[in-house]
Scaffold this active site. Structure first.
Site, PDB file in Angstrom:
ATOM      1  CE  LYS A   1       4.653   1.610  -3.811  1.00 37.16           C
ATOM      2  NZ  LYS A   1       4.518   2.393  -2.580  1.00 37.16           N
TER       3      LYS A   1
ATOM      4  CE  LYS B   1       3.374  -2.057  -2.034  1.00 35.09           C
ATOM      5  NZ  LYS B   1       3.505  -0.882  -0.974  1.00 35.09           N
TER       6      LYS B   1
ATOM      7  NE  ARG C   1      -2.859   3.085  -3.367  1.00 31.93           N
ATOM      8  CZ  ARG C   1      -2.757   3.263  -4.789  1.00 31.93           C
ATOM      9  NH1 ARG C   1      -3.819   2.884  -5.427  1.00 31.93           N
ATOM     10  NH2 ARG C   1      -1.324   3.015  -5.250  1.00 31.93           N
TER      11      ARG C   1
ATOM     12  CE  LYS D   1      -0.334   6.742  -4.222  1.00 28.40           C
ATOM     13  NZ  LYS D   1       0.122   6.368  -3.210  1.00 28.40           N
TER      14      LYS D   1
ATOM     15  CE1 TYR E   1       0.060  -5.517   5.574  1.00 26.05           C
ATOM     16  CE2 TYR E   1       0.082  -6.215   3.277  1.00 26.05           C
ATOM     17  CZ  TYR E   1       0.044  -5.176   4.214  1.00 26.05           C
ATOM     18  OH  TYR E   1       0.591  -3.891   3.831  1.00 26.05           O
TER      19      TYR E   1
END
Length: 338
Positions: A203, A258, A213, A227, A323
């Site tokens: 990731k 990802k 988010r 992050k 999605y």
């Protein structure tokens, strides 16, 4: 060994491309509903459908509406969905304790889904960012640094609660060191020997996550935070191989890369090296770009989406979390009957 190719004009590759029947006969990769995972954002309430502004066509839904969407996906042949809870601000904390509440939103959603649609695979996100007041994927020290081992303890509690609720697959997406082994051992101790682990092994600290988010409500908490101390550097490919090897050795059943399209080289390398179930996440930013271009008439949405997803399949992905799962499954069903 590759057979030698006759020189032109004995060899005319276009001959096989001339007609639909011969193109179909030589097609190397086929996308189907079996390859798709439907991500869903679940929120509190009843009868709730809240559009996500940065992701046109995507909604935050209450559990009763989640069951409607899940049934639609199931009828289309989508084998699994992935749950992402939208947690109210008053339930967020520094220690993310709501993440393992047996009556939490994700846990209730899992129980409802397995009662209504027992054959549909239910994947749960194991990560603390929806539950923390700061939006990080773990528990922080006084300097704001995410502390690895304390976070792993919290992730184990969260994964155990998801498995107890009936989740088929727990998917740690946090990128903490050692969490796969700790979760696997805990599940074994609990007798949850059939609960699968989908490890987000590679990731990346990507700029493509912004709309997600927004959807789960962690963007405002994270603010200008980064992050990068736990998610991977987008410049690194070899490191992904080490991360995948470690997670498989610790007991992961599947691995996730990802984002998707910018990292298909990584997908290909991982699938070729390990020959284990390899998944890719077609993330919110990728979805939003295609949607925005399609809405402006700059791209043919259906053609571009199916091309993008087929490219992921060609790169080596066994499954694609997207999605566009529902729309893609509908388009593929139409193509099959035309």
């Amino acid at each position: 060994m590759t057979a030698p190719i006759a020189p032109y004009p004995a060899s005319r590759p276009r001959r096989m491309r001339r007609d639909a029947f011969s193109r179909r006969l030589m097609r190397e990769h086929r996308l189907s509903a079996d390859d798709l995972i439907l991500p869903v954002f679940v929120t509190e309430g009843e009868g709730v459908r809240e559009p996500v502004p940065s992701m046109p066509g995507v909604e935050r839904v209450s559990i009763d509406q989640l069951l409607v969407d899940a049934a639609t996906g199931h009828r289309l042949g989508i084998p699994a969905l992935a749950l992402f809870p939208v947690v109210p601000g008053q339930k967020k904390s520094l220690d993310a304790a709501e993440a393992w509440n047996p009556e939490g939103l994700a846990q209730r959603a899992v129980r409802a889904l397995k009662a209504e649609l027992p054959q549909l695979g239910v994947i749960t996100d194991v990560a603390l960012d929806p539950f923390t007041t700061h939006g990080q994927d773990g528990i922080i020290d006084d300097d704001g640094y995410v502390v690895n081992d304390i976070t792993v303890e919290a992730l184990v509690r969260q994964a155990r609660s998801h498995a107890a609720a009936g989740a088929d697959v727990v998917a740690p997406s946090d990128m903490m060191d050692g969490r796969i082994g700790a979760i696997r051992n805990a599940l074994e101790d609990d007798g949850q020997v059939h609960t699968r682990i989908l490890a987000y092994s590679a990731k990346y600290a990507s700029a493509f996550y912004g709309p997600f988010r927004d959807a789960v409500g962690s963007a405002g908490n994270l603010g200008r935070g980064s992050k990068e101390t736990y998610q991977m550097d987008p410049a690194n490919g070899e490191e992904a191989l080490h991360e995948v090897a470690a997670d498989l050795a610790e007991g992961a059943d599947m691995v996730m890369i990802k984002p998707g399209m910018p990292y298909l080289d990584v997908v290909h390398r991982i699938r070729e090296r390990f020959q284990r179930p390899t998944f890719v996440y077609h993330v919110s930013g990728e979805y939003a770009m295609l949607k925005a271009a399609a809405e402006r008439g700059w791209l043919d949405e259906r053609a571009c989406v199916l091309e993008a997803l087929t490219g992921m399949k060609r790169a080596g992905a066994d499954g694609i979390l997207t999605y566009y799962a529902r729309a893609a499954a509908e388009w593929l069903a139409e193509d099959a009957t035309s």
